[in-house]
Design an enzyme around this catalytic site. Structure first.
Site, mmCIF file in Angstrom:
data_model
loop_
_atom_site.group_PDB
_atom_site.id
_atom_site.type_symbol
_atom_site.label_atom_id
_atom_site.label_comp_id
_atom_site.label_asym_id
_atom_site.label_seq_id
_atom_site.Cartn_x
_atom_site.Cartn_y
_atom_site.Cartn_z
ATOM 1 C CG ASP A 35 -2.084 1.079 1.130
ATOM 2 O OD1 ASP A 35 -2.356 1.695 0.168
ATOM 3 O OD2 ASP A 35 -2.665 1.062 2.143
ATOM 4 N N GLY A 36 0.494 2.323 -0.650
ATOM 5 C CA GLY A 36 0.896 3.657 -0.487
ATOM 6 C C GLY A 36 1.662 3.980 -1.703
ATOM 7 C CG ASN A 37 1.978 1.584 -5.096
ATOM 8 O OD1 ASN A 37 3.009 1.316 -4.465
ATOM 9 N ND2 ASN A 37 1.491 0.639 -5.738
ATOM 10 N N GLY A 38 0.206 5.694 -4.345
ATOM 11 C CA GLY A 38 -0.483 6.722 -4.735
ATOM 12 C C GLY A 38 -0.006 7.889 -3.844
ATOM 13 N NE ARG A 39 -1.385 6.707 1.325
ATOM 14 C CZ ARG A 39 -1.450 5.797 2.434
ATOM 15 N NH1 ARG A 39 -1.067 5.811 3.411
ATOM 16 N NH2 ARG A 39 -1.860 4.466 2.070
ATOM 17 C CG HIS A 52 -0.332 2.256 -9.087
ATOM 18 N ND1 HIS A 52 -0.356 2.001 -7.896
ATOM 19 C CD2 HIS A 52 -1.271 2.692 -9.528
ATOM 20 C CE1 HIS A 52 -1.495 2.282 -7.492
ATOM 21 N NE2 HIS A 52 -2.070 2.757 -8.346
ATOM 22 C CB THR A 81 -12.971 -7.976 -5.655
ATOM 23 O OG1 THR A 81 -13.063 -7.818 -4.210
ATOM 24 C CG2 THR A 81 -12.683 -9.367 -6.385
ATOM 25 C CD GLU A 82 -13.281 -5.178 -2.288
ATOM 26 O OE1 GLU A 82 -11.957 -5.433 -2.244
ATOM 27 O OE2 GLU A 82 -14.157 -5.882 -2.131
ATOM 28 C CG LEU A 146 9.050 -17.237 -3.461
ATOM 29 C CD1 LEU A 146 8.822 -17.263 -1.721
ATOM 30 C CD2 LEU A 146 9.325 -16.041 -3.923
ATOM 31 N NE ARG A 203 -3.101 -1.498 4.369
ATOM 32 C CZ ARG A 203 -4.311 -1.779 4.060
ATOM 33 N NH1 ARG A 203 -5.050 -2.624 4.363
ATOM 34 N NH2 ARG A 203 -4.744 -0.854 2.922
ATOM 35 C CD GLU A 222 2.328 -13.592 15.641
ATOM 36 O OE1 GLU A 222 2.366 -12.396 16.013
ATOM 37 O OE2 GLU A 222 1.590 -14.318 16.276
HETATM 38 C C1 FPP Z 1 -2.304 0.126 -3.261
HETATM 39 O O1 FPP Z 1 -1.611 1.490 -3.097
HETATM 40 C C2 FPP Z 1 -1.394 -0.539 -4.054
HETATM 41 C C3 FPP Z 1 -2.362 -0.985 -5.126
HETATM 42 C C4 FPP Z 1 -3.910 -1.045 -5.324
HETATM 43 C C5 FPP Z 1 -1.470 -1.742 -6.467
HETATM 44 C C6 FPP Z 1 -0.337 -2.451 -5.805
HETATM 45 C C7 FPP Z 1 0.555 -2.926 -7.070
HETATM 46 C C8 FPP Z 1 1.602 -2.906 -7.267
HETATM 47 C C9 FPP Z 1 2.493 -2.316 -6.126
HETATM 48 C C10 FPP Z 1 2.412 -3.421 -8.601
HETATM 49 C C11 FPP Z 1 1.866 -4.563 -9.116
HETATM 50 C C12 FPP Z 1 2.742 -5.338 -9.949
HETATM 51 C C13 FPP Z 1 2.447 -6.546 -10.578
HETATM 52 C C14 FPP Z 1 3.662 -7.123 -11.197
HETATM 53 C C15 FPP Z 1 1.227 -7.368 -10.280
HETATM 54 P P1 FPP Z 1 -2.427 3.035 -3.323
HETATM 55 O O2 FPP Z 1 -2.743 2.997 -4.749
HETATM 56 O O3 FPP Z 1 -3.977 2.336 -2.658
HETATM 57 O O4 FPP Z 1 -2.031 3.858 -2.527
HETATM 58 P P2 FPP Z 1 -2.504 5.117 -1.560
HETATM 59 O O5 FPP Z 1 -3.296 4.491 -0.683
HETATM 60 O O6 FPP Z 1 -1.338 5.899 -1.251
HETATM 61 O O7 FPP Z 1 -3.245 5.972 -2.527
#
Ligand code: FPP
Length: 255
Positions: A35-39, A52, A81-82, A146, A203, A222
């Site tokens: 989580d946190g790609n957007g931020r 992303h 799914t959301e 793995l 997370r 855990e």
């Molecule tokens: C949540 O961050 C992240 C996602 C919804 C996507 C995660 C996907 C990847 C890290 C890459 C996937 C790659 C492959 C190869 C399948 P967010 O966008 O909700 O972040 P935010 O809460 O900061 O907005």
């Protein structure tokens, strides 16, 4: 109360090492909510998809580390799914990532003995996404290292509904009796099938919730939360989570 919750989070700097000195009591199955790609992107004035893209580039490092230290299964929550509720351009971009990632990483995964697996509904997934993942599953099917389990178009409630539907169908068809339905029976109908439950859930990004992720399978897992945003997540953070896990006493409801 607040303090109790913040105590769940471990300071990111604590015991950070790039090498695992203790290889005993390793979690066999680690699940990650990335989580946190957007931020991450917002902080840099970039569009969300840049986050992303950066997040994707973290995956291969963590996969490699997990494989190197002998983790059996790594489950990554890549698309829920959301997530369909997000803007179309973001959804399209997210569903292109498996193809992008695998076009570069698949030869390495094959060579490094990683076995790719999919957990999620194939319904509604674009053909290019499915094709990329199915090719990877096929090309790595004989690998014994793995297990890299991509949760893609995955939602735990959806998974449970599907499992219940199939159980009822099998009872109606005489393949199963009501008295035969045990916890182990339900497990076989879930999308994890023969995978063991995660031992450790990570997370990132400071959110402390499950977001419809593996609700059945996380019953005794855990949890480790960090404020680090997924694109900033490193092998050191990963090892730190494992070291914290190694110090925990798991009691499964016993003493
Ligand atoms: C949540 O961050 C992240 C996602 C919804 C996507 C995660 C996907 C990847 C890290 C890459 C996937 C790659 C492959 C190869 C399948 P967010 O966008 O909700 O972040 P935010 O809460 O900061 O907005």
């Amino acid at each position: 109360m607040l303090e109790k919750f913040t105590n769940w989070k471990v300071k990111n700097e604590e015991n950070t090492q790039s090498v695992l000195t203790n290889t005993e009591n390793l979690p066999k199955h680690i699940a990650i909510i990335m989580d946190g790609n957007g931020r991450w992107a917002k902080k840099r004035g970039l569009p969300r998809i840049a986050g992303h893209r950066e997040g994707m580039s973290v995956i291969n490092k963590i996969v490699k580390k997990a494989n190197d230290i002998g983790i059996e299964t790594l489950t990554l929550y890549a698309f829920s799914t959301e997530n369909w509720k997000r803007p179309k351009n973001e959804v399209d971009f997210l569903l292109r990532l498996p193809e992008r990632f695998l076009s570069i990483e698949l030869p390495k995964l094959v060579k490094e003995n990683v076995k790719v697996r999919l957990m999620g509904s194939k319904e509604n997934l674009p053909a290019h996404t499915l094709k990329a993942v199915e090719t990877a599953i096929n090309e790595t099917k004989d690998n014994t290292g793995l297990v890299l389990n991509f949760a893609l178009n995955y939602g735990s409630r959806f998974e449970i509904v599907k499992a219940v539907q199939q159980v009822v169908k099998d009872v109606e068809d005489g393949k199963l009796t009501v008295d035969e339905i045990m916890e182990e029976t339900i497990e076989q109908y879930l999308m994890t099938d023969t995978l063991r439950d995660p031992d450790l859930l990570i997370r990132t990004s400071g959110e402390i919730r499950l977001s419809n992720f593996m609700l059945w399978q996380l019953a005794y897992t855990e949890f480790w939360f960090t404020d680090v945003l997924w694109p900033d997540f490193t092998e050191e953070h990963f090892l730190e989570a494992i070291q914290v896990y190694q110090r925990r006493a798991r009691r499964y409801g016993g003493v």
